[in-house]
Scaffold this active site. Structure first.
Site, PDB file in Angstrom:
ATOM      1  N   CYS A 105     -25.910   1.097 -43.120  1.00 52.67           N
ATOM      2  CA  CYS A 105     -25.933   2.441 -43.687  1.00 52.67           C
ATOM      3  C   CYS A 105     -26.400   2.419 -45.148  1.00 52.67           C
ATOM      4  O   CYS A 105     -26.696   1.367 -45.716  1.00 52.67           O
ATOM      5  CB  CYS A 105     -24.547   3.066 -43.604  1.00 52.67           C
ATOM      6  N   CYS A 142     -24.358   0.175 -47.366  1.00 49.49           N
ATOM      7  CA  CYS A 142     -24.668  -1.245 -47.129  1.00 49.49           C
ATOM      8  C   CYS A 142     -25.948  -1.632 -47.848  1.00 49.49           C
ATOM      9  O   CYS A 142     -26.033  -2.710 -48.443  1.00 49.49           O
ATOM     10  CB  CYS A 142     -24.798  -1.528 -45.641  1.00 49.49           C
TER      11      CYS A 142
END
Length: 77
Positions: free
Chosen positions: A10, A13
């Site tokens: 995501c 991340c």
């Protein structure tokens, strides 16, 4: 030195990955960055909240996007 980014891939991340690269570059370190996205592998490491950061097989940050400065301090230790 090996850094592992644990998470689904995501936005958070990706930001953690970018911050880790920035920290390593600032310290002049050569690092290998591995992204772990498999849920079972993440759970096997004992991680309950992502994103998480591992340095040489030790999970040092879990459940937040650490700044490049925070990661630099961990890399120096």
């Amino acid at each position: 030195m090996k850094l592992k980014i644990y998470g689904s891939g995501c936005k958070k991340c990706q930001q953690l990955t970018d911050n880790a690269k920035e920290a390593a570059d600032a310290l002049g370190l050569t690092v290998e960055i591995e992204k772990i996205t498999d849920v079972n592998a993440i759970i096997d490491e004992g991680i309950m909240r992502t994103p998480a950061l591992g340095i040489d097989d030790n999970v040092v940050i879990e459940g937040k996007v650490a700044s490049a400065e925070e990661i630099k301090q961990l890399l120096k230790a």
